[in-house]
Structure formats: structure tokens, C-alpha cells
Scaffold this motif. Structure first.
Motif, PDB file in Angstrom:
ATOM      1  N   LEU B  72       0.531  -0.894   0.081  1.00  0.00           N
ATOM      2  CA  LEU B  72       0.007   0.080  -0.401  1.00  0.00           C
ATOM      3  C   LEU B  72       0.793   0.967  -0.041  1.00  0.00           C
ATOM      4  O   LEU B  72       0.574   1.787  -0.534  1.00  0.00           O
ATOM      5  CB  LEU B  72      -0.800   0.116   1.236  1.00  0.00           C
ATOM      6  CG  LEU B  72      -1.859   1.009   1.516  1.00  0.00           C
ATOM      7  CD1 LEU B  72      -2.415   1.607   0.423  1.00  0.00           C
ATOM      8  CD2 LEU B  72      -2.444   1.047   2.760  1.00  0.00           C
ATOM      9  N   GLY B  73       1.854   1.182   1.026  1.00  0.00           N
ATOM     10  CA  GLY B  73       2.997   2.326   0.621  1.00  0.00           C
ATOM     11  C   GLY B  73       3.834   2.902  -0.434  1.00  0.00           C
ATOM     12  O   GLY B  73       3.653   3.660  -0.634  1.00  0.00           O
ATOM     13  N   ALA B  74       3.939   1.346  -0.880  1.00  0.00           N
ATOM     14  CA  ALA B  74       4.580   1.037  -1.973  1.00  0.00           C
ATOM     15  C   ALA B  74       3.471   2.303  -3.384  1.00  0.00           C
ATOM     16  O   ALA B  74       4.092   2.791  -3.980  1.00  0.00           O
ATOM     17  CB  ALA B  74       5.328   0.407  -2.848  1.00  0.00           C
ATOM     18  N   GLU B  75       2.029   2.045  -3.043  1.00  0.00           N
ATOM     19  CA  GLU B  75       1.581   2.514  -4.419  1.00  0.00           C
ATOM     20  C   GLU B  75       1.328   4.165  -3.730  1.00  0.00           C
ATOM     21  O   GLU B  75       1.658   5.267  -4.489  1.00  0.00           O
ATOM     22  CB  GLU B  75       0.100   1.714  -3.577  1.00  0.00           C
ATOM     23  CG  GLU B  75      -0.069   0.482  -4.606  1.00  0.00           C
ATOM     24  CD  GLU B  75      -0.189   0.668  -6.292  1.00  0.00           C
ATOM     25  OE1 GLU B  75      -0.370   1.543  -6.870  1.00  0.00           O
ATOM     26  OE2 GLU B  75       1.298  -0.597  -6.960  1.00  0.00           O
ATOM     27  N   LEU B  76       1.020   4.584  -2.151  1.00  0.00           N
ATOM     28  CA  LEU B  76       0.318   5.810  -2.136  1.00  0.00           C
ATOM     29  C   LEU B  76       1.637   6.944  -2.404  1.00  0.00           C
ATOM     30  O   LEU B  76       1.655   7.791  -2.474  1.00  0.00           O
ATOM     31  CB  LEU B  76      -0.268   5.781  -1.285  1.00  0.00           C
ATOM     32  CG  LEU B  76      -1.092   4.721  -0.591  1.00  0.00           C
ATOM     33  CD1 LEU B  76      -1.860   4.783   1.008  1.00  0.00           C
ATOM     34  CD2 LEU B  76      -2.752   4.930  -1.569  1.00  0.00           C
ATOM     35  N   ASN B  77       2.571   6.586  -1.815  1.00  0.00           N
ATOM     36  CA  ASN B  77       3.787   6.881  -1.825  1.00  0.00           C
ATOM     37  C   ASN B  77       4.666   7.725  -2.722  1.00  0.00           C
ATOM     38  O   ASN B  77       5.714   8.561  -2.917  1.00  0.00           O
ATOM     39  CB  ASN B  77       5.272   6.455  -0.370  1.00  0.00           C
ATOM     40  CG  ASN B  77       4.449   6.543   0.863  1.00  0.00           C
ATOM     41  OD1 ASN B  77       3.962   7.427   0.813  1.00  0.00           O
ATOM     42  ND2 ASN B  77       4.196   5.541   1.651  1.00  0.00           N
ATOM     43  N   THR B  78       3.959   6.720  -3.788  1.00  0.00           N
ATOM     44  CA  THR B  78       5.158   7.345  -5.233  1.00  0.00           C
ATOM     45  C   THR B  78       3.773   8.590  -6.372  1.00  0.00           C
ATOM     46  O   THR B  78       4.662   8.452  -7.186  1.00  0.00           O
ATOM     47  CB  THR B  78       4.820   6.039  -5.988  1.00  0.00           C
ATOM     48  OG1 THR B  78       4.459   4.930  -5.524  1.00  0.00           O
ATOM     49  CG2 THR B  78       6.652   5.349  -5.512  1.00  0.00           C
TER      50      THR B  78
END
Lengths: 205, 205
Positions: B72-78
Motif C-alpha cells: 500500500l505504501g509503495a502505491e501511495l507514496n509514489t
């Protein structure tokens, strides 16, 4: 209810008894724990009775969902109106979350588009009526005309007003208040203390 | 993976294989369909291996939840940042809902406070990092300082910003888009057409 009462059911009583028994199962075990067989056994009727009277699981669960929307409406539509749109919308949102917290099994049931017949006109009507005061409060807050029951069109502001309370309701029944509060009743503490401030941040005066 | 490979596992490989197998089960059948026995069988290890390596179901599910928060972080933070707070918050909210729509089983898992260990420091860290850009966007939109990772205090505005996307994510995986759109892919249609307008109504420029 014992099986001895079986033969004395009138048609309407039997349906009511099945709904009552099913609701108890859903309250205790969630919709995941529900089966027609358990409902029949608990109501003291033959295993085939639920299918016969409700055209299967979906029919019976839809009947319970209708009752649940009626209960929700009885809560939300009697909440006080202050005439201040933001405050009224927060009152409705709070009521929605409280309902979910009190009836998590039934709340989850009315979310299950796959398990109940959302095209059933009685269900649609009950769902619409349950949210009548909520919709009026949202319309007033966002500066729109009150929704017309004859024109059930998609309203982005209404979906937004619903989504926030819906998310909070899920957060509560998912047990997140226990991550914030180490009180004997974290959900109660959350609803009393944190929830009003979240709703105020969402819909300020 | 066949049972013939069992003896060749290194410790880390075995854990990875169990996580992989468990994730597949949760994707296919939801967390309701998950058992340690199924996971062991699918990974081709002995039935006792998952308990041994993850201290039981909760440990294994927590490991999968950590991976899910990382995804989820890899999606949102990019996601791109426009520098316009409302737009950035809408972008984050959209990303959150899309993630849930793509991974409903894993999304439901990370909601299950009862099934995973939310006090696990690695899980807390992964959850916090996953929402870093979201939290920054919310802080900018609501006019607060960016959250301090050292001070994880309750922020009403942040809970509000999360709740709306959380509610929309649940509405999507509950299948509500099919009540609005009779297209071959109602969820896709909802995300493309209705969701941006809901997010705009929630967090206008």
C-alpha cells in the motif's frame, strides 16, 4: 422455541418467527454463522420451511435487512434537528456510527450487496427512508435542494457524506478504538470522546 | 509447490514460501477461508511448520499484513504530488480506494484488528509508513504541521481524512458500484467516473 409449537404457526407468525430467529443468529455469530438450517432449528420449524417461505437464503436475509433499515431509520429520523446544517449532519453521522456499534452483525448484513437483494423494491424503499433525515442534513450542509424520492440519481456530495460515517462505522466495528483507548469499553470511549471531534473536523460549522 | 521440495528449504525461504502461499489463499478465498493447515499444504511443508515459524495464525497473518502495508505504501507514496493540498489529498484517497478494489482480501485483512497484532512494532511502522504521503496531504489540506512519527497522537482531522476513503473502499468491495452502474466492470466504472466527483465534494479546492 420448541418444535412442539410448529403445528400452531399461522403463516405470518412462522415468517416472523424465522426472521426473529435469524436475527438472533446474525447478532450472535454474524452473517458468516448464518444458515437456513440453523434458523429453522432455532425457530422450531422444518428445515425446508425457510426456503418455502422466503425463496431461500437471500430472501430471508433481505427480509432481515429491511427490518434493519427500519430500525436504523427509527433511530436516525427521530434525532433532534437544530436547524444548523453542520450540527445536524454531525448528529446524523454520530447516529449512524452508534447504530453500527450497537448492531455490528446487522450492520454488516445491510452492507452485503452479494447476500441481499438490493433491487427488492421494499428494501430500496426501507434503505431510502432510513437515510431520509441524513440526506436532508447533507443536502442542507452542501447547499443542495433536498433529494427527491422520485429521482434517485447519483449525488457526489451525498456519497461523500455517507462515506465518512460508513468508514467510521467500519473502523469502530473492526475494533480500532481499542488501538486508541485502553479503557474497559474502548468503543464507548471512542464514541463519547473522539468521534464528535472527527465529525467536527469533517463537517465544521 | 510439491512436498518434494520440503527438505530443501532454508529457514528464510520457508517463511517466505508460507507467506506467499497464505497470501494466495487470502486473495482467493478471503481471510475467512484461511487456515494454517491450508497454508502449510499449499507451501508443501509439514502442518506444524507455520505455527513453529510464526507463533500461530496471528503471527503469520501479521506478517502478511506488514507486507500488505508495504505494498500500500509503495502505491501511495509514489503518487504524484501537485503541491495543491486538496488535489494531493484526493489523489491519495483515490489511491487508497483503488488499492482496496484491487486487493479486497488483503485490504480486509489489514482491517482485522482481531486477527492481526496491531501492537507489533513492525506492523505499526509499516502502517505508519504506508500512510506517510496521505498524512502529509491531509495535514496540508487541514492546515496542520506534518505529523511527527515520534508523536503518534490522535488527530481528528487525520481520522476524518482516513474515514472517508475507508468508507469508500468498503463501499467498493461490498459491491455497491453494481447498484449504480450496469457496465461490464461496475467497480472500474465507479472508480473512473463517480469516485473523483465524490472526492472533489469531500475535499474541494
Amino acid at each position: 422455541m420448541s418444535t412442539a409449537t410448529r403445528s400452531s404457526y399461522h403463516h405470518g407468525d412462522l415468517k416472523a418467527a424465522l426472521i426473529e430467529a435469524s436475527e438472533e443468529i446474525i447478532r450472535a455469530e454474524g452473517v458468516e454463522g448464518f444458515t437456513l438450517r440453523k434458523a429453522a432449528k432455532s425457530a422450531g420449524v422444518s428445515p425446508g420451511a425457510p426456503s418455502h417461505h422466503f425463496s431461500g437464503t437471500k430472501g430471508l436475509l433481505t427480509a432481515i435487512a429491511i427490518r434493519t433499515f427500519e430500525k436504523l431509520g427509527a433511530e436516525l429520523n427521530t434525532l433532534p434537528s437544530s436547524g444548523i446544517p453542520a450540527q445536524d449532519l454531525r448528529t446524523q453521522g454520530l447516529g449512524y456510527v452508534k447504530f453500527a456499534a450497537l448492531h455490528p452483525g446487522l450492520f454488516r448484513l445491510i452492507c452485503r450487496v452479494d447476500l441481499i437483494d438490493f433491487k427488492d423494491p421494499n428494501l430500496m424503499q426501507a434503505a431510502f427512508e432510513a437515510m431520509a433525515s441524513y440526506e436532508h442534513a447533507a443536502a442542507a450542509y452542501f447547499g443542495y435542494e433536498p433529494p427527491d424520492p422520485q429521482k434517485r440519481i447519483f449525488r457526489p456530495y451525498m456519497a461523500s457524506a455517507m462515506a465518512t460515517a460508513h468508514g467510521l462505522a467500519h473502523m469502530v466495528i473492526e475494533g480500532r478504538p481499542a488501538l486508541l483507548f485502553e479503557t474497559p469499553d474502548p468503543i464507548g470511549t471512542f464514541i463519547e470522546t473522539a468521534l464528535p471531534s472527527i465529525l467536527l473536523a469533517t463537517w465544521p460549522d
